[in-house]
Design a protein around this motif. Structure first.
Motif, PDB file in Angstrom:
ATOM      1  N   LEU A 134      62.603 -21.793 -12.668  1.00  0.00           N
ATOM      2  CA  LEU A 134      63.102 -23.103 -13.835  1.00  0.00           C
ATOM      3  C   LEU A 134      62.882 -24.566 -13.403  1.00  0.00           C
ATOM      4  CD1 LEU A 134      67.123 -20.969 -13.020  1.00  0.00           C
ATOM      5  CD2 LEU A 134      65.579 -21.220 -15.097  1.00  0.00           C
ATOM      6  N   CYS A 135      62.186 -23.858 -11.815  1.00  0.00           N
ATOM      7  CA  CYS A 135      62.022 -25.162 -11.166  1.00  0.00           C
ATOM      8  C   CYS A 135      60.573 -26.101 -12.731  1.00  0.00           C
ATOM      9  CB  CYS A 135      61.560 -25.769 -10.040  1.00  0.00           C
ATOM     10  SG  CYS A 135      60.900 -27.499  -9.501  1.00  0.00           S
ATOM     11  N   LYS A 136      59.615 -25.125 -12.366  1.00  0.00           N
ATOM     12  CA  LYS A 136      59.153 -25.084 -13.422  1.00  0.00           C
ATOM     13  C   LYS A 136      58.629 -25.240 -15.018  1.00  0.00           C
ATOM     14  CE  LYS A 136      55.306 -22.852 -11.230  1.00  0.00           C
ATOM     15  NZ  LYS A 136      54.606 -21.653 -11.131  1.00  0.00           N
ATOM     16  N   ALA A 137      59.836 -25.016 -16.131  1.00  0.00           N
ATOM     17  CA  ALA A 137      60.785 -24.955 -16.853  1.00  0.00           C
ATOM     18  C   ALA A 137      61.183 -26.219 -17.324  1.00  0.00           C
ATOM     19  CB  ALA A 137      61.736 -24.137 -16.949  1.00  0.00           C
ATOM     20  N   ALA A 138      61.797 -26.694 -16.311  1.00  0.00           N
ATOM     21  CA  ALA A 138      62.295 -27.975 -16.459  1.00  0.00           C
ATOM     22  C   ALA A 138      61.607 -29.514 -16.496  1.00  0.00           C
ATOM     23  CB  ALA A 138      63.459 -28.292 -15.212  1.00  0.00           C
ATOM     24  N   SER A 139      60.172 -29.169 -15.768  1.00  0.00           N
ATOM     25  CA  SER A 139      59.105 -30.009 -15.013  1.00  0.00           C
ATOM     26  C   SER A 139      58.593 -30.370 -16.393  1.00  0.00           C
ATOM     27  CB  SER A 139      58.497 -30.382 -14.371  1.00  0.00           C
ATOM     28  OG  SER A 139      57.451 -30.678 -13.662  1.00  0.00           O
ATOM     29  N   ALA A 140      58.449 -28.951 -17.091  1.00  0.00           N
ATOM     30  CA  ALA A 140      57.253 -29.282 -18.203  1.00  0.00           C
ATOM     31  C   ALA A 140      58.476 -29.908 -19.263  1.00  0.00           C
ATOM     32  CB  ALA A 140      56.595 -27.032 -18.468  1.00  0.00           C
ATOM     33  N   GLU A 141      59.585 -29.606 -19.391  1.00  0.00           N
ATOM     34  CA  GLU A 141      59.825 -30.281 -20.485  1.00  0.00           C
ATOM     35  C   GLU A 141      60.725 -32.064 -21.167  1.00  0.00           C
ATOM     36  OE1 GLU A 141      61.121 -29.168 -23.547  1.00  0.00           O
ATOM     37  OE2 GLU A 141      61.985 -27.367 -22.864  1.00  0.00           O
ATOM     38  N   THR A 142      59.719 -31.446 -22.397  1.00  0.00           N
ATOM     39  CA  THR A 142      59.653 -32.452 -23.089  1.00  0.00           C
ATOM     40  C   THR A 142      60.874 -32.921 -24.124  1.00  0.00           C
ATOM     41  OG1 THR A 142      58.394 -32.205 -24.948  1.00  0.00           O
ATOM     42  CG2 THR A 142      57.186 -32.596 -22.428  1.00  0.00           C
ATOM     43  N   LYS A 192      61.269 -40.141 -14.641  1.00  0.00           N
ATOM     44  CA  LYS A 192      61.700 -38.608 -14.984  1.00  0.00           C
ATOM     45  C   LYS A 192      60.282 -37.504 -14.116  1.00  0.00           C
ATOM     46  CE  LYS A 192      61.240 -33.813 -17.667  1.00  0.00           C
ATOM     47  NZ  LYS A 192      61.006 -33.282 -17.371  1.00  0.00           N
ATOM     48  N   GLY A 193      58.817 -38.125 -13.857  1.00  0.00           N
ATOM     49  CA  GLY A 193      58.069 -37.670 -13.160  1.00  0.00           C
ATOM     50  C   GLY A 193      58.571 -37.775 -11.479  1.00  0.00           C
ATOM     51  N   GLU A 194      59.419 -38.433 -11.049  1.00  0.00           N
ATOM     52  CA  GLU A 194      59.708 -38.315 -10.106  1.00  0.00           C
ATOM     53  C   GLU A 194      61.240 -37.522  -9.131  1.00  0.00           C
ATOM     54  OE1 GLU A 194      61.420 -41.921  -7.174  1.00  0.00           O
ATOM     55  OE2 GLU A 194      60.903 -42.577  -8.710  1.00  0.00           O
ATOM     56  N   SER A 195      61.603 -37.079 -10.545  1.00  0.00           N
ATOM     57  CA  SER A 195      62.663 -36.543 -10.420  1.00  0.00           C
ATOM     58  C   SER A 195      62.325 -34.664 -10.413  1.00  0.00           C
ATOM     59  CB  SER A 195      63.620 -36.620 -11.576  1.00  0.00           C
ATOM     60  OG  SER A 195      64.915 -35.831 -11.059  1.00  0.00           O
ATOM     61  N   ASP A 196      60.874 -35.133 -10.686  1.00  0.00           N
ATOM     62  CA  ASP A 196      60.948 -33.420 -11.446  1.00  0.00           C
ATOM     63  C   ASP A 196      59.891 -33.207  -9.600  1.00  0.00           C
ATOM     64  OD1 ASP A 196      61.479 -33.026 -14.069  1.00  0.00           O
ATOM     65  OD2 ASP A 196      58.992 -33.678 -14.543  1.00  0.00           O
ATOM     66  N   ARG A 197      59.073 -34.073  -8.971  1.00  0.00           N
ATOM     67  CA  ARG A 197      58.524 -33.846  -7.136  1.00  0.00           C
ATOM     68  C   ARG A 197      59.657 -33.902  -6.563  1.00  0.00           C
ATOM     69  NH1 ARG A 197      55.439 -37.911  -9.836  1.00  0.00           N
ATOM     70  NH2 ARG A 197      56.075 -40.007  -9.203  1.00  0.00           N
ATOM     71  N   GLU A 198      61.081 -33.821  -6.918  1.00  0.00           N
ATOM     72  CA  GLU A 198      61.427 -34.538  -5.982  1.00  0.00           C
ATOM     73  C   GLU A 198      62.681 -33.008  -5.831  1.00  0.00           C
ATOM     74  OE1 GLU A 198      65.056 -37.446  -6.711  1.00  0.00           O
ATOM     75  OE2 GLU A 198      62.947 -38.557  -5.529  1.00  0.00           O
ATOM     76  N   HIS A 199      62.483 -32.328  -7.288  1.00  0.00           N
ATOM     77  CA  HIS A 199      62.724 -31.406  -7.817  1.00  0.00           C
ATOM     78  C   HIS A 199      62.227 -29.846  -6.390  1.00  0.00           C
ATOM     79  CE1 HIS A 199      65.115 -31.442 -11.864  1.00  0.00           C
ATOM     80  NE2 HIS A 199      66.206 -31.743 -10.874  1.00  0.00           N
ATOM     81  N   VAL A 200      60.698 -30.336  -6.758  1.00  0.00           N
ATOM     82  CA  VAL A 200      59.933 -29.819  -5.793  1.00  0.00           C
ATOM     83  C   VAL A 200      60.051 -29.727  -4.266  1.00  0.00           C
ATOM     84  CG1 VAL A 200      57.192 -29.286  -5.354  1.00  0.00           C
ATOM     85  CG2 VAL A 200      58.443 -29.962  -7.981  1.00  0.00           C
ATOM     86  N   ALA A 201      59.972 -30.756  -3.873  1.00  0.00           N
ATOM     87  CA  ALA A 201      60.555 -30.884  -2.536  1.00  0.00           C
ATOM     88  C   ALA A 201      61.569 -30.244  -2.511  1.00  0.00           C
ATOM     89  CB  ALA A 201      60.759 -32.350  -1.982  1.00  0.00           C
ATOM     90  N   LEU A 202      62.591 -30.258  -2.663  1.00  0.00           N
ATOM     91  CA  LEU A 202      64.537 -29.452  -2.509  1.00  0.00           C
ATOM     92  C   LEU A 202      63.877 -28.181  -2.222  1.00  0.00           C
ATOM     93  CD1 LEU A 202      67.358 -29.263  -2.507  1.00  0.00           C
ATOM     94  CD2 LEU A 202      67.646 -29.969  -5.083  1.00  0.00           C
ATOM     95  N   LEU A 203      63.278 -27.486  -3.703  1.00  0.00           N
ATOM     96  CA  LEU A 203      62.762 -26.234  -3.584  1.00  0.00           C
ATOM     97  C   LEU A 203      62.501 -25.849  -2.257  1.00  0.00           C
ATOM     98  CD1 LEU A 203      63.487 -23.647  -4.755  1.00  0.00           C
ATOM     99  CD2 LEU A 203      60.985 -24.147  -6.351  1.00  0.00           C
ATOM    100  N   LYS A 204      61.335 -26.282  -1.504  1.00  0.00           N
ATOM    101  CA  LYS A 204      60.885 -26.231  -0.534  1.00  0.00           C
ATOM    102  C   LYS A 204      61.523 -26.486   0.624  1.00  0.00           C
ATOM    103  CE  LYS A 204      56.561 -28.078   2.494  1.00  0.00           C
ATOM    104  NZ  LYS A 204      55.833 -29.353   2.946  1.00  0.00           N
ATOM    105  N   ALA A 205      62.341 -26.991   0.443  1.00  0.00           N
ATOM    106  CA  ALA A 205      63.404 -26.971   1.457  1.00  0.00           C
ATOM    107  C   ALA A 205      64.383 -26.041   1.372  1.00  0.00           C
ATOM    108  CB  ALA A 205      64.571 -28.308   1.171  1.00  0.00           C
ATOM    109  N   VAL A 206      64.342 -25.520   0.736  1.00  0.00           N
ATOM    110  CA  VAL A 206      65.520 -24.247  -0.040  1.00  0.00           C
ATOM    111  C   VAL A 206      64.500 -22.789   0.688  1.00  0.00           C
ATOM    112  CG1 VAL A 206      67.048 -22.728  -1.630  1.00  0.00           C
ATOM    113  CG2 VAL A 206      67.056 -25.279  -1.525  1.00  0.00           C
TER     114      VAL A 206
END
Length: 260
Positions: A134-142, A192-206
């Protein structure tokens, strides 16, 4: 002024509309909910702009229903903050509010920090794999409309293992309240790009089971988004009111000190 603010979009001579056609017999048991969902979608994607009239007669004609389920649908939208109903004036799409946008994200920050802390110990390899997809899908969505859906799905996937249905429902409601504000991020692609990177960092912590880091990241992610939307709406408010004007100096100071 656009057609969306002058009249109900279904009155357009082209006959085109983002709303579904008349409701089928099988759906009539939940007609108010179906109408509310359709109108909410039209508000989120911009078909119904802030201030656009929500005329009961036009809505009822479009869905081939009586006025009763339309009134129920409008009451539901009003309770959720999507519509504004005034005596003798009827219903209109609720205006965008800088204060509301920021408050939604402040409340989300508190609730989602709690949820992620409860969820992390209960995550499994399967739930983490789902969140990663889901993280990848949100990042790729335009597409803005699809992005808000995928963004919500990613966030909720992080909290679902907590098994707190009431907390989960409250968070879901706030996500829906914030949908049309989140779409504004597409006017700010770098954010949006910054937000996507924050999602990746968040998922890593989880994934690492790091509760403290995950709670810090999700809190800051949401507070920053709320403040970004607040600044954006204030800066585009023009001369809408004295309240917006008095907040602008504060906003400018924040911008001057950001990025350090």
């Amino acid at each position: 002024m656009s057609d969306a603010t002058n009249r109900f979009p279904l009155d357009s001579p082209s006959g085109t509309s983002a709303l579904p056609a008349a409701i089928s017999v099988a759906e009539r048991a939940s007609t108010p909910r179906m109408i509310a969902n359709a109108l909410r979608t039209a508000i989120v994607d911009g078909t119904l702009a802030p201030g656009a009239p929500l005329r009961q007669d036009a809505i009822a004609r479009h869905f081939s229903v009586s006025a009763i389920p339309v009134r129920e649908a409008l009451r539901q939208l009003e309770s959720e903050g999507w519509a504004k109903v005034e005596m003798h004036k009827g219903a209109t799409v609720a205006p965008l509010s800088a204060e509301e946008a920021r408050e939604i994200y402040e409340i989300r920050a508190a609730l989602e920090s709690l949820a992620i802390g409860l969820a992390i110990p209960a995550h499994t390899p399967a739930s983490l794999k789902h969140a990663q997809a889901l993280c990848k899908a949100a990042s790729a969505e335009t597409d803005p409309s699809l992005y808000v859906t995928r963004n919500e799905a990613f966030h909720l996937s992080l909290y679902e293992p907590a098994a707190r249905p009431q907390l989960f429902e409250m968070i879901g409601t706030l996500h829906r309240r914030g949908e049309r504000y989140l779409r504004l991020k597409f006017g700010l692609p770098s954010y949006k790009g910054e937000s996507d990177r924050e999602h990746v960092a968040l998922l890593k912590a989880v994934r690492q089971g790091d509760v403290v880091t995950a709670q810090t990241l999700v809190t800051q992610h949401l507070l920053d988004t709320g403040e970004l939307l607040y600044r954006f709406l204030c800066e585009h408010a023009g001369t809408a009111g004295a309240s917006s004007q008095t907040r602008k100096p504060r906003v400018k100071r924040q911008r001057d000190t950001s990025g350090s």
